[in-house]
Design an enzyme around this catalytic site. Sequence first.
Site, PDB file in Angstrom:
ATOM      1  N   ARG A  46     -15.392   1.321 -28.287  1.00 35.25           N
ATOM      2  CA  ARG A  46     -14.332   1.326 -27.265  1.00 35.25           C
ATOM      3  C   ARG A  46     -14.303   2.688 -26.579  1.00 35.25           C
ATOM      4  O   ARG A  46     -14.099   2.799 -25.389  1.00 35.25           O
ATOM      5  CB  ARG A  46     -12.955   1.014 -27.890  1.00 35.25           C
ATOM      6  CG  ARG A  46     -11.851   1.121 -26.858  1.00 35.25           C
ATOM      7  CD  ARG A  46     -10.455   0.650 -27.276  1.00 35.25           C
ATOM      8  NE  ARG A  46     -10.241   0.452 -28.663  1.00 35.25           N
ATOM      9  CZ  ARG A  46      -9.982   1.435 -29.553  1.00 35.25           C
ATOM     10  NH1 ARG A  46      -9.885   2.689 -29.152  1.00 35.25           N
ATOM     11  NH2 ARG A  46      -9.820   1.160 -30.833  1.00 35.25           N
ATOM     12  N   TYR A  98      -4.809  -6.415  -1.694  1.00 37.71           N
ATOM     13  CA  TYR A  98      -5.279  -7.464  -2.595  1.00 37.71           C
ATOM     14  C   TYR A  98      -4.088  -8.085  -3.329  1.00 37.71           C
ATOM     15  O   TYR A  98      -3.257  -7.368  -3.890  1.00 37.71           O
ATOM     16  CB  TYR A  98      -6.280  -6.853  -3.581  1.00 37.71           C
ATOM     17  CG  TYR A  98      -6.808  -7.842  -4.576  1.00 37.71           C
ATOM     18  CD1 TYR A  98      -7.605  -8.900  -4.166  1.00 37.71           C
ATOM     19  CD2 TYR A  98      -6.505  -7.733  -5.924  1.00 37.71           C
ATOM     20  CE1 TYR A  98      -8.083  -9.822  -5.076  1.00 37.71           C
ATOM     21  CE2 TYR A  98      -6.987  -8.652  -6.838  1.00 37.71           C
ATOM     22  CZ  TYR A  98      -7.771  -9.698  -6.405  1.00 37.71           C
ATOM     23  OH  TYR A  98      -8.240 -10.606  -7.312  1.00 37.71           O
ATOM     24  N   ASP A 170      -8.336   2.111  -3.019  1.00 36.34           N
ATOM     25  CA  ASP A 170      -9.120   0.957  -3.458  1.00 36.34           C
ATOM     26  C   ASP A 170     -10.245   0.785  -2.439  1.00 36.34           C
ATOM     27  O   ASP A 170     -10.025   0.352  -1.311  1.00 36.34           O
ATOM     28  CB  ASP A 170      -8.216  -0.279  -3.517  1.00 36.34           C
ATOM     29  CG  ASP A 170      -8.951  -1.527  -3.998  1.00 36.34           C
ATOM     30  OD1 ASP A 170     -10.193  -1.567  -3.889  1.00 36.34           O
ATOM     31  OD2 ASP A 170      -8.278  -2.478  -4.449  1.00 36.34           O
ATOM     32  N   LYS A 195     -17.334  -6.988  -6.929  1.00 34.93           N
ATOM     33  CA  LYS A 195     -17.641  -7.318  -5.542  1.00 34.93           C
ATOM     34  C   LYS A 195     -18.965  -6.659  -5.126  1.00 34.93           C
ATOM     35  O   LYS A 195     -19.985  -6.972  -5.702  1.00 34.93           O
ATOM     36  CB  LYS A 195     -16.467  -6.919  -4.654  1.00 34.93           C
ATOM     37  CG  LYS A 195     -15.070  -7.286  -5.235  1.00 34.93           C
ATOM     38  CD  LYS A 195     -14.855  -8.776  -5.386  1.00 34.93           C
ATOM     39  CE  LYS A 195     -13.616  -9.137  -6.216  1.00 34.93           C
ATOM     40  NZ  LYS A 195     -12.370  -8.482  -5.877  1.00 34.93           N
TER      41      LYS A 195
END
Length: 393
Positions: A46, A98, A170, A195
């Site tokens: 992790r 978004y 973003d 994306k």
Amino acid sequence: MKFATKVIHAGIEPDPSTGAIMTPIFQTSTYVQAAPGAHKGYEYARTQNPTRSVLEKNLAALENGTDAICFASGLAAQDAVMKLLKSGDEVLAVNDLYGGSYRQMVRVWGQWGLKSRFVDMYDASKVEREISPDTKLLWLETPTNPMLNIVDIEAVCAVAKRRGILVCVDNTFASPYLQNPLDLGADIVLHSATKYIGGHSDVVHGCLVVKDASLAERLHFLQNASGAVPGPQDCFLILRGIKTLHLRVQRACENAAVIAEYLAAHPKVGKVYWPGFHDHRNHDIARRQMRMFGAMVSFDLKDNTVENATKVLRGTHLFSLAESLGGVESLIGHPASMTHASIPREERLKVGLTDSLIRLSVGVEDADDLVADLEGALGGGNCQNLALEQDSF
Ligand SMILES: *Cc1c(COP(=O)(O)O)cnc(C)c1O
């Protein structure tokens, strides 16, 4: 290194143990220590994973940052940024963003006393007037989704800097190939690497890039403490996608320019939203802060009913009806019922997101074929020979 070299080489070395030119997928949860505390920089997956480390170095280079921090999704990356704030703080966000980002701010963080306000950021001086004493973070998306407005990153960052407010951009819609917000004064860049960065519609992934050591340390802490890390296989797929980022985005932008012009001239099409048009209200800023104008195009129909929009949405063959964007294949979407359904209708209408708005994510196919596909769906009747029906490969 220039961008096209960075995507292939930045942070990427042949594997020291075998010489493998491609970064191996280190599918392991833990690492053996020679003695307590004597390890090779990796203790638990992790916290660190070598596949992820290579990807983080590469992403940092693409955005001209010092550190990248990867997450299991774009929204997990946003979650970490929001955790930099505390109860009572306010996020001032662009009002056309978004849908999932809006939902997290309002419905998740709202419960914890973190306030979010959504404003038009077309004009940086207006942003300044909207700032309140509680504003601790500006949240920008540009080009915006789905209206493709442009925010002047440099001007808004200058306003924020004067007041000591953090700015997160973003950058998903532009990709690092088109725009680098850290160079324009932003503190944090966020990507849904699902994306353009991944680019092949086969993985969900997110990242943050920063250029400040203490901010990097806090975000690394949150990445490890909250734990929404990506698996090594996903990091490998993103690394693989990045190698062609510049080629894909360039071609997609060229195709989008052809399609935007085609739509603008179509008798059945109403307004076309694309920052490359000279009469786009922030065209000059787009020209200054982006390398090309992006591969997203939104449009309305003149006869502006949901029924007509549905006909177009069901009528394409190459453009697949799906959420998401930024893959090699072209997608068509209906923001009001798909990506932006979580935003209340009154809020949607305020920014021009009508019930019949159609959003295209233009892929890297042949532009003639894409135009013919839209022509078929729009039923314009002025396309003599549909390339789709020809054996033109
Ligand atoms: C998809 C998207 C996100 C969310 O990313 P996920 O990887 O789906 O969690 C955030 N911002 C923008 C602009 C997006 O398109």
